[in-house]
Design a protein around this motif. Structure first.
Motif, PDB file in Angstrom:
ATOM      1  N   LEU A   1       1.964  67.474  -3.075  1.00 32.27           N
ATOM      2  CA  LEU A   1       0.675  67.148  -3.234  1.00 32.27           C
ATOM      3  C   LEU A   1       0.780  65.319  -4.245  1.00 32.27           C
ATOM      4  CD1 LEU A   1      -0.537  69.796  -5.377  1.00 32.27           C
ATOM      5  CD2 LEU A   1      -1.348  68.896  -3.893  1.00 32.27           C
ATOM      6  N   ILE A   2       2.402  65.025  -4.583  1.00 33.33           N
ATOM      7  CA  ILE A   2       2.359  63.925  -4.915  1.00 33.33           C
ATOM      8  C   ILE A   2       2.645  62.626  -3.778  1.00 33.33           C
ATOM      9  CG2 ILE A   2       3.287  62.476  -6.742  1.00 33.33           C
ATOM     10  CD1 ILE A   2       4.134  64.748  -8.306  1.00 33.33           C
ATOM     11  N   LYS A   3       3.210  63.647  -2.979  1.00 34.94           N
ATOM     12  CA  LYS A   3       3.207  62.470  -1.690  1.00 34.94           C
ATOM     13  C   LYS A   3       1.747  61.609  -1.196  1.00 34.94           C
ATOM     14  CE  LYS A   3       7.364  61.210  -2.628  1.00 34.94           C
ATOM     15  NZ  LYS A   3       8.775  61.871  -1.837  1.00 34.94           N
TER      16      LYS A   3
ATOM     17  N   GLU B   1       5.334  72.155  -3.864  1.00 37.16           N
ATOM     18  CA  GLU B   1       4.030  72.192  -3.500  1.00 37.16           C
ATOM     19  C   GLU B   1       3.412  70.860  -4.255  1.00 37.16           C
ATOM     20  OE1 GLU B   1       1.792  75.549  -3.235  1.00 37.16           O
ATOM     21  OE2 GLU B   1       0.096  75.076  -5.133  1.00 37.16           O
ATOM     22  N   ASP B   2       3.850  70.275  -6.047  1.00 31.68           N
ATOM     23  CA  ASP B   2       4.109  69.775  -6.888  1.00 31.68           C
ATOM     24  C   ASP B   2       4.456  68.339  -5.871  1.00 31.68           C
ATOM     25  OD1 ASP B   2       2.868  70.540  -8.706  1.00 31.68           O
ATOM     26  OD2 ASP B   2       4.352  70.745 -10.105  1.00 31.68           O
ATOM     27  N   LEU B   3       5.306  67.915  -5.187  1.00 31.84           N
ATOM     28  CA  LEU B   3       5.953  67.323  -4.454  1.00 31.84           C
ATOM     29  C   LEU B   3       5.310  66.532  -3.346  1.00 31.84           C
ATOM     30  CD1 LEU B   3       9.405  67.662  -5.404  1.00 31.84           C
ATOM     31  CD2 LEU B   3       7.900  66.147  -5.653  1.00 31.84           C
TER      32      LEU B   3
ATOM     33  N   ALA C   1       7.418  76.336  -6.229  1.00 27.80           N
ATOM     34  CA  ALA C   1       5.788  75.458  -7.212  1.00 27.80           C
ATOM     35  C   ALA C   1       6.216  74.344  -7.096  1.00 27.80           C
ATOM     36  CB  ALA C   1       5.847  75.972  -8.876  1.00 27.80           C
ATOM     37  N   VAL C   2       7.229  73.814  -7.622  1.00 21.15           N
ATOM     38  CA  VAL C   2       8.413  72.647  -7.192  1.00 21.15           C
ATOM     39  C   VAL C   2       7.596  71.778  -5.827  1.00 21.15           C
ATOM     40  CG1 VAL C   2       9.552  70.760  -7.384  1.00 21.15           C
ATOM     41  CG2 VAL C   2       9.507  72.768  -8.937  1.00 21.15           C
TER      42      VAL C   2
ATOM     43  N   LEU D   1      11.021  69.937   2.976  1.00 19.67           N
ATOM     44  CA  LEU D   1      11.655  70.325   1.346  1.00 19.67           C
ATOM     45  C   LEU D   1      11.948  72.161   1.625  1.00 19.67           C
ATOM     46  CD1 LEU D   1       9.789  68.574  -1.353  1.00 19.67           C
ATOM     47  CD2 LEU D   1      11.823  68.265  -0.343  1.00 19.67           C
TER      48      LEU D   1
ATOM     49  N   LEU E   1      -0.588  70.462   3.822  1.00 23.88           N
ATOM     50  CA  LEU E   1       0.585  70.545   2.082  1.00 23.88           C
ATOM     51  C   LEU E   1       1.222  70.995   3.369  1.00 23.88           C
ATOM     52  CD1 LEU E   1       0.257  70.366  -0.342  1.00 23.88           C
ATOM     53  CD2 LEU E   1       0.357  72.941  -0.501  1.00 23.88           C
TER      54      LEU E   1
ATOM     55  N   THR F   1      15.647  72.363   1.014  1.00 22.45           N
ATOM     56  CA  THR F   1      16.117  72.249   0.136  1.00 22.45           C
ATOM     57  C   THR F   1      15.949  73.473  -0.619  1.00 22.45           C
ATOM     58  OG1 THR F   1      14.124  71.862  -1.646  1.00 22.45           O
ATOM     59  CG2 THR F   1      15.166  69.837  -0.533  1.00 22.45           C
ATOM     60  N   ARG F   2      16.239  73.454  -2.404  1.00 25.91           N
ATOM     61  CA  ARG F   2      15.950  75.463  -2.521  1.00 25.91           C
ATOM     62  C   ARG F   2      15.522  75.100  -3.577  1.00 25.91           C
ATOM     63  NH1 ARG F   2      21.552  78.178  -2.110  1.00 25.91           N
ATOM     64  NH2 ARG F   2      20.134  79.803  -2.555  1.00 25.91           N
ATOM     65  N   LEU F   3      14.155  74.327  -4.081  1.00 29.99           N
ATOM     66  CA  LEU F   3      13.481  73.706  -5.081  1.00 29.99           C
ATOM     67  C   LEU F   3      12.603  75.841  -4.584  1.00 29.99           C
ATOM     68  CD1 LEU F   3      12.591  70.172  -4.905  1.00 29.99           C
ATOM     69  CD2 LEU F   3      13.829  71.452  -6.202  1.00 29.99           C
ATOM     70  N   SER F   4      12.247  75.716  -6.025  1.00 26.02           N
ATOM     71  CA  SER F   4      11.199  76.667  -6.014  1.00 26.02           C
ATOM     72  C   SER F   4      10.457  75.784  -5.139  1.00 26.02           C
ATOM     73  CB  SER F   4      11.394  77.143  -8.035  1.00 26.02           C
ATOM     74  OG  SER F   4      10.378  75.866  -7.595  1.00 26.02           O
TER      75      SER F   4
ATOM     76  N   ALA G   1      -5.755  68.272   1.022  1.00 20.34           N
ATOM     77  CA  ALA G   1      -4.320  69.206   2.051  1.00 20.34           C
ATOM     78  C   ALA G   1      -4.377  70.410   2.271  1.00 20.34           C
ATOM     79  CB  ALA G   1      -3.820  69.529  -0.190  1.00 20.34           C
TER      80      ALA G   1
END
Ligand SMILES: Nc1ncnc2c1ncn2[C@@H]1O[C@H](COP(=O)(O)OP(=O)(O)OP(=O)(O)O)[C@@H](O)[C@H]1O
Ligand SMILES: [Mg+2]
Lengths: 367, 252
Positions: free
Chosen positions: B127-129, B123-125, B120-121, B111, B104, B115-118, B140
């Motif tokens: 897991l989706i990939k 991790e979501d992305l 949680a996002v 990312l 994971l 990027t400056r994503l949080s 993961a």
């Protein structure tokens, strides 16, 4: 030209605009999180004005929708066909059941660390035992020794360490001589400098400085070399090809170090004394000749031999720690870098502990 | 080809790569068009991997130019390249997952860096990939040395896709996979292409793969592109090297 991601929100409706693409879309994450989406019965999400939408952008929308749905709001998407698939891809996130494994807690952490250290010690002793066992087995089959590998190891661990050992021990000699002579001078005892230097350098500092330099240089090199081979399955390949890694790798390293460490120590002794002579000459105007004249009385051979008697132990400890850490990289234990660091730290630690043990033993025996 | 597609996504001109006295590429020209899946074939040691490394500017060629979406990749400062490489996903021949990170963390690494994503996002992305690459969510938490070869391949595909690149570069993605898995992997690439509008550059020795997914194939040999066309064209080629490559492979 990419357009920045943006949106217009009024209660019950979200209109997205621009390019919702990574990495730019991260900019609006905060703003989206802050939207009050729970005030209305339905939320209309419209992406017709979005030129480019990727998974990152659509996941942000999906999270917003999830938040709205949790507070009972119905979410209606109005999206062009091109976006439909992407949005459906990110609607659910597959989560593993156990995620972040819980750590042991502070007290448990201490316990684990203690057990871990204890195991390290046992593992090290076992490895040394195994190495000597293998070594003695070889005495009945001397053809399995590899003189070329041995020479190569002696060159890497010994010859190439000559400059650094010489320079460092010279500097240590200089520093010690200065400190000793400032302490001796008030008593007019500066003439005893050669004796004191001999004891300090031949007995303690020469062997110790050499061992520490070699621990830093060679233990790390062994760990890195064997660790990399282990990761590339080269060691398994050796075994498969019917060659014992002991013959090819470990014994040459241990024996090589066993042979070169005493030699390096003699070198360190000589250049450390050289540093002392230099200080004696510069600070006290005592020439090399008078220094050497005083030596036969001061330089009891005892100190030289006592100092050298420690070096085989250092050599085995350093080589064994380096090799063992390298071989341990195997599976899961964390990369070559960690193994290298661990090898250096353990080797230097072990050298100093061994030195202390020797001091105590020598003292008790009155040597 | 319709108008507007005339600007190639990758344009390589006069590429020369040498290692000491061995010349790997001798004035190689190549165009990759947006939205296509281009197969790159050639004997072992023909310089396919070296070509891919030169495209990403991971090695400095001796001469020639490489542009990706119009941006020059050769002789450009590393800081500029960093941005340009973000639009490209690369799957290395041996996976190249970071050994010290869980799967994971491997996937979400770009990312977190770019990027400056949080969390949680991110991790979501990731897991989706992971799911898109055909792996179970249970994988993961595993570390690369706990994965099988096929899982490593899929994991590094997920990592290559994490920034939603326009261009995906794959170095022998199906080598060492069983035929069923290899076919699934090909399906996956096709799906991803239609979903995300990817352009794919695929190095492979797997003839089945070439038939299944490529729009066009180029054959590397003698340091340049010897032949290009569809897979059928290739098997009918008059260049002996190309013809024998495809004939040999046909037998099994
Ligand atoms: N770092 C390097 N130093 C020296 N020579 C190299 C280096 N990298 C590649 N080569 C040489 O370049 C040539 C092309 O190598 P490359 O890895 O591109 O082959 P390839 O086409 O990918 O083969 P394969 O199908 O086996 O992966 C080979 O002859 C190789 O020996
Ligand atoms: Mg290759």
């Amino acid at each position: 030209m990419p357009r920045p991601a943006a949106f217009q929100f009024s209660p019950g409706s979200l209109r997205c605009e621009g390019d919702w693409r990574l990495p730019d879309v991260a900019r609006i994450e905060r703003a989206l999180e802050g939207l009050p989406v729970d005030d209305t019965d339905t939320l209309e999400v419209d992406t017709h004005a979005v030129a480019q939408l990727d998974l990152g952008g659509s996941r942000l929308l999906a999270r917003l929708a999830e938040r709205a749905q949790r507070s009972g709001v119905r979410v209606n998407y109005h999206v062009p066909d091109a976006h439909r698939n992407i949005i459906s891809l990110v609607e659910t996130v597959p989560r593993p059941e156990v995620f972040h494994k819980a750590g042991p807690g502070p007290l448990g952490g201490i316990g684990r660390a203690a057990v871990e250290q204890w195991r390290e010690l046992l593992g090290f002793l076992a490895f040394v035992g195994e190495t000597f066992h293998e070594l003695f087995l070889r005495f009945s089959q001397p053809t399995r020794f590899r003189p070329l590998r041995l020479l190569a190891e002696m060159e890497h661990g010994g010859v190439r360490a000559v400059p650094i050992v010489a320079v460092l021990s010279f500097l240590v000699g200089v520093v010690i001589a200065y400190q000793l002579s400032t302490a001796l001078e008030p008593y007019g005892a500066a003439v005893f400098l050669p004796e004191l230097l001999t004891i300090t350098i031949l007995r303690e500092l020469g062997p110790l400085v050499t061992a520490i330099v070699v621990a830093g240089r060679t233990a790390s090199a062994y760990a890195a070399e064997l660790g990399t081979m282990q990761i590339n399955e080269e060691i398994d390949a050796l075994r498969t090809l019917g060659v014992s890694p002991y013959d090819m790798l470990i014994l040459p390293k241990v024996l090589g170090l066993l042979l070169v460490l005493p030699l390096l120590t003699v070198l360190a002794d000589i250049s450390g004394m050289g540093g002392g002579v230099l200080v004696n000459w510069v600070a006290h105007g005592q020439g090399v000749a008078s220094f050497l004249n005083r030596l036969p009385e001061g330089m009891d051979q005892r100190h030289l031999w006592l100092g050298l008697s420690k070096t085989p132990v250092y050599a085995v400890v350093i080589a064994a720690i380096g090799c063992r850490q390298g071989l341990r990289v195997a599976r899961g234990a964390g990369g070559v870098g960690q193994a290298t660091t661990r090898a250096v730290v353990q080797a230097i630690f072990a050298v100093i502990v061994v030195n202390a043990v020797f001091s105590v033993v020598f003292n008790m025996r009155g040597l | 080809m319709e108008a507007g597609r005339r600007e190639p996504l990758i344009r390589v001109r006069g590429l020369v790569n040498r290692f000491g006295s061995t010349t790997v590429h001798q004035g190689l020209d190549l165009d990759v068009w947006p939205g296509e899946i281009l197969g790159v074939v050639g004997g072992s040691g023909a310089g396919k991997t070296v070509l891919l490394r030169a495209l990403l500017s991971l090695r400095q060629p001796q001469a020639g130019s490489v542009t990706i979406s119009g941006d020059e990749m050769v002789g450009v400062a590393e800081s500029v390249l960093r941005r340009r490489r973000q639009r490209i996903g690369m799957l290395f021949q041996n996976g190249a997952l970071f050994g010290g990170l869980s799967l994971l963390d491997n996937i979400s690494f770009p990312l977190r860096e770019h990027t400056r994503l949080s969390r949680a996002v991110i991790e979501d992305l990731a897991l989706i990939k992971l799911r898109m690459a055909g792996l179970d969510a249970k994988a993961a938490n595993l570390f690369p040395n706990e994965l099988s070869g096929g899982m490593v391949r899929r994991g590094s595909l997920a990592r290559a896709l994490i920034m939603d690149p326009e261009l995906l570069i794959l170095d022998e993605p199906t080598a060492g996979l069983d035929p069923v898995n290899a076919a699934n992997f090909d399906e996956l690439i096709l799906d991803l292409k239609s979903l995300l509008g990817l352009t794919v550059l695929l190095v492979t020795h797997d003839l089945d793969s070439l038939w299944r997914i490529t729009d066009r194939v180029v054959f590397l040999g003698d340091g340049r592109v010897l032949e290009e066309g569809s897979v059928e064209d290739m098997s009918r080629s008059e260049i002996p090297q190309v013809a024998s490559y495809f004939k040999q492979r046909r037998k099994h």
